[in-house]
Scaffold this motif. Structure first.
Motif, PDB file in Angstrom:
ATOM      1  N   SER A  18      13.974  -8.965  -1.295  1.00  0.00           N
ATOM      2  CA  SER A  18      12.912  -8.698  -0.169  1.00  0.00           C
ATOM      3  C   SER A  18      13.064  -7.065  -0.144  1.00  0.00           C
ATOM      4  CB  SER A  18      12.984  -9.723   1.204  1.00  0.00           C
ATOM      5  OG  SER A  18      14.414  -9.171   1.863  1.00  0.00           O
ATOM      6  N   ALA A  19      13.986  -6.970   0.761  1.00  0.00           N
ATOM      7  CA  ALA A  19      14.134  -5.420   0.346  1.00  0.00           C
ATOM      8  C   ALA A  19      13.366  -4.740  -0.273  1.00  0.00           C
ATOM      9  CB  ALA A  19      15.746  -5.045   0.733  1.00  0.00           C
ATOM     10  N   LEU A  20      14.634  -5.131  -2.103  1.00  0.00           N
ATOM     11  CA  LEU A  20      13.674  -4.428  -3.150  1.00  0.00           C
ATOM     12  C   LEU A  20      12.328  -4.387  -3.720  1.00  0.00           C
ATOM     13  CD1 LEU A  20      16.820  -4.233  -5.332  1.00  0.00           C
ATOM     14  CD2 LEU A  20      16.292  -2.720  -4.347  1.00  0.00           C
ATOM     15  N   LEU A  21      11.978  -5.694  -3.645  1.00  0.00           N
ATOM     16  CA  LEU A  21       9.682  -6.094  -3.915  1.00  0.00           C
ATOM     17  C   LEU A  21       8.925  -4.919  -2.526  1.00  0.00           C
ATOM     18  CD1 LEU A  21       8.092  -7.354  -4.942  1.00  0.00           C
ATOM     19  CD2 LEU A  21       9.007  -9.201  -3.579  1.00  0.00           C
ATOM     20  N   LEU A  22       9.746  -5.239  -1.720  1.00  0.00           N
ATOM     21  CA  LEU A  22       8.678  -4.607  -0.680  1.00  0.00           C
ATOM     22  C   LEU A  22       9.063  -3.092  -0.679  1.00  0.00           C
ATOM     23  CD1 LEU A  22       9.218  -6.293   2.834  1.00  0.00           C
ATOM     24  CD2 LEU A  22       7.149  -5.989   1.146  1.00  0.00           C
ATOM     25  N   ARG A  23      10.197  -2.181  -1.067  1.00  0.00           N
ATOM     26  CA  ARG A  23       9.958  -1.095  -1.803  1.00  0.00           C
ATOM     27  C   ARG A  23       9.511  -0.552  -2.936  1.00  0.00           C
ATOM     28  NH1 ARG A  23      15.802   0.496  -2.056  1.00  0.00           N
ATOM     29  NH2 ARG A  23      15.797  -0.990  -0.115  1.00  0.00           N
ATOM     30  N   VAL A  24       9.113  -1.523  -3.285  1.00  0.00           N
ATOM     31  CA  VAL A  24       8.350  -1.207  -4.853  1.00  0.00           C
ATOM     32  C   VAL A  24       6.968  -1.270  -4.545  1.00  0.00           C
ATOM     33  CG1 VAL A  24       8.125  -2.488  -7.303  1.00  0.00           C
ATOM     34  CG2 VAL A  24      10.108  -2.013  -6.824  1.00  0.00           C
ATOM     35  N   LEU A  25       6.376  -2.404  -4.120  1.00  0.00           N
ATOM     36  CA  LEU A  25       5.392  -2.987  -3.754  1.00  0.00           C
ATOM     37  C   LEU A  25       4.707  -1.430  -2.899  1.00  0.00           C
ATOM     38  CD1 LEU A  25       5.317  -6.657  -2.663  1.00  0.00           C
ATOM     39  CD2 LEU A  25       4.387  -5.544  -4.474  1.00  0.00           C
ATOM     40  N   ASP A  26       5.421  -0.804  -1.818  1.00  0.00           N
ATOM     41  CA  ASP A  26       4.998   0.003  -1.111  1.00  0.00           C
ATOM     42  C   ASP A  26       5.150   0.923  -2.289  1.00  0.00           C
ATOM     43  OD1 ASP A  26       4.865   1.449   1.807  1.00  0.00           O
ATOM     44  OD2 ASP A  26       6.600   2.606   0.820  1.00  0.00           O
ATOM     45  N   ALA A  27       5.801   1.549  -3.381  1.00  0.00           N
ATOM     46  CA  ALA A  27       5.335   2.916  -4.084  1.00  0.00           C
ATOM     47  C   ALA A  27       4.067   2.551  -5.048  1.00  0.00           C
ATOM     48  CB  ALA A  27       7.017   3.533  -5.245  1.00  0.00           C
ATOM     49  N   GLU A  28       4.424   1.270  -5.188  1.00  0.00           N
ATOM     50  CA  GLU A  28       2.626   1.264  -6.016  1.00  0.00           C
ATOM     51  C   GLU A  28       1.726   0.924  -5.283  1.00  0.00           C
ATOM     52  OE1 GLU A  28       4.735  -2.046  -9.302  1.00  0.00           O
ATOM     53  OE2 GLU A  28       3.486  -2.548  -7.648  1.00  0.00           O
ATOM     54  N   LEU A  29       1.323   0.965  -4.368  1.00  0.00           N
ATOM     55  CA  LEU A  29       0.472   0.954  -3.319  1.00  0.00           C
ATOM     56  C   LEU A  29       0.163   2.569  -2.346  1.00  0.00           C
ATOM     57  CD1 LEU A  29       0.522  -2.008  -0.945  1.00  0.00           C
ATOM     58  CD2 LEU A  29      -1.482  -1.311  -2.413  1.00  0.00           C
ATOM     59  N   ARG A  30       1.439   3.133  -2.119  1.00  0.00           N
ATOM     60  CA  ARG A  30       1.960   4.794  -2.217  1.00  0.00           C
ATOM     61  C   ARG A  30       0.908   5.458  -3.033  1.00  0.00           C
ATOM     62  NH1 ARG A  30       4.625   6.516   1.803  1.00  0.00           N
ATOM     63  NH2 ARG A  30       5.667   5.156   3.574  1.00  0.00           N
ATOM     64  N   ALA A  31       1.125   5.110  -4.394  1.00  0.00           N
ATOM     65  CA  ALA A  31       1.416   6.428  -5.778  1.00  0.00           C
ATOM     66  C   ALA A  31      -0.588   5.797  -5.954  1.00  0.00           C
ATOM     67  CB  ALA A  31       1.984   5.803  -6.746  1.00  0.00           C
ATOM     68  N   GLU A  32      -1.116   4.624  -6.167  1.00  0.00           N
ATOM     69  CA  GLU A  32      -2.474   4.826  -6.650  1.00  0.00           C
ATOM     70  C   GLU A  32      -3.358   4.327  -5.681  1.00  0.00           C
ATOM     71  OE1 GLU A  32      -3.196   1.037  -9.257  1.00  0.00           O
ATOM     72  OE2 GLU A  32      -0.993   0.849  -9.438  1.00  0.00           O
ATOM     73  N   HIS A  33      -2.707   4.476  -4.326  1.00  0.00           N
ATOM     74  CA  HIS A  33      -3.939   4.282  -3.187  1.00  0.00           C
ATOM     75  C   HIS A  33      -4.276   5.092  -2.036  1.00  0.00           C
ATOM     76  CE1 HIS A  33      -6.034   1.451  -5.021  1.00  0.00           C
ATOM     77  NE2 HIS A  33      -4.919   0.502  -5.455  1.00  0.00           N
ATOM     78  N   GLY A  34      -2.394   5.779  -2.167  1.00  0.00           N
ATOM     79  CA  GLY A  34      -2.062   6.850  -0.845  1.00  0.00           C
ATOM     80  C   GLY A  34      -2.064   5.626   0.471  1.00  0.00           C
ATOM     81  N   MET A  35      -1.419   4.589   0.304  1.00  0.00           N
ATOM     82  CA  MET A  35      -1.117   3.875   1.208  1.00  0.00           C
ATOM     83  C   MET A  35      -0.084   2.850   0.859  1.00  0.00           C
ATOM     84  SD  MET A  35      -3.956   0.168   1.801  1.00  0.00           S
ATOM     85  CE  MET A  35      -5.132   1.116   1.880  1.00  0.00           C
ATOM     86  N   THR A  36       0.287   3.093   3.020  1.00  0.00           N
ATOM     87  CA  THR A  36       1.566   2.534   2.749  1.00  0.00           C
ATOM     88  C   THR A  36       1.757   0.533   2.620  1.00  0.00           C
ATOM     89  OG1 THR A  36       2.597   2.392   5.135  1.00  0.00           O
ATOM     90  CG2 THR A  36       2.785   3.882   4.131  1.00  0.00           C
TER      91      THR A  36
END
Length: 148
Positions: A18-36
Motif C-alpha cells: 500500500s505504501a509503494l502503490l500510493l508512492r507510485v500513483l503520487d509520482a505519476e500524478l505529479r509527473a503528468e498533472h502536477g498534482m499530488t
C-alpha cells in the motif's frame, strides 16, 4: 501475543504494497498533472459529495489519506482554483469546501492517469478471484473499523 506467520506476512505485505502503490500513483500524478495523490483524493471526495461540497470536518473524514495537513491541502486547492471555501449557511461556524468547475476539469484530466496506474500496478497483478477475496477481506476490516 503474536501473529501467526501467515497473518504477519499478510500484514507486512499489505503495509509495504500500500505504501509503494500510493508512492507510485503520487509520482505519476505529479509527473503528468502536477498534482499530488492527496489533492486527487480531495478532488474525488468533493466530486462525489452532494452539490460537490463538504464541510472541512466531513472532507477530513472522507479522505483516504491522513487528514493531517488538511488546511494546507485546501489552501492548495484554492490557490489552484480547484475549490473555494464558503461559510456554511446552515452553521455559520462551519466552513464548506466547494469544488469549482476548474477542479472538476482537473480531476477529469487526472482520472485516466490514476486509473491507468491502478490497473497497471494493482489490477494487472491480481486475478479476479483474488480481487474478490481482497474486496471481501478489506470489506470486513473496514466494517470493523467503522465501528471504532
Amino acid at each position: 501475543m503474536s501473529l501467526s506467520p501467515d497473518h504477519d506476512a499478510a500484514w507486512r505485505g499489505f503495509l509495504r504494497s500500500s505504501a509503494l502503490l500510493l508512492r507510485v500513483l503520487d509520482a505519476e500524478l505529479r509527473a503528468e498533472h502536477g498534482m499530488t495523490h492527496r489533492t486527487y483524493d480531495a478532488l474525488v471526495q468533493l466530486s462525489e459529495a452532494p452539490d460537490r461540497r463538504l464541510r472541512m470536518k466531513e472532507l477530513a473524514e472522507a479522505l483516504v489519506h491522513s487528514p493531517s495537513g488538511l488546511t494546507r491541502v485546501v489552501d492548495g486547492l484554492e490557490s489552484s482554483g480547484y475549490a473555494r471555501r464558503e461559510v456554511d449557511p446552515a452553521n455559520r461556524r462551519a466552513t464548506l469546501v466547494v469544488l469549482t468547475p476548474a477542479g472538476l476539469a482537473a480531476l477529469e484530466a487526472a482520472w485516466p492517469t490514476h486509473v491507468r496506474g491502478v490497473k497497471r500496478h494493482f489490477a494487472d497483478q491480481v486475478s479476479r478471484e483474488q480481487a474478490r477475496v481482497l474486496a471481501e477481506v478489506f470489506g470486513a476490516i473496514n466494517a470493523d473499523l467503522d465501528e471504532v
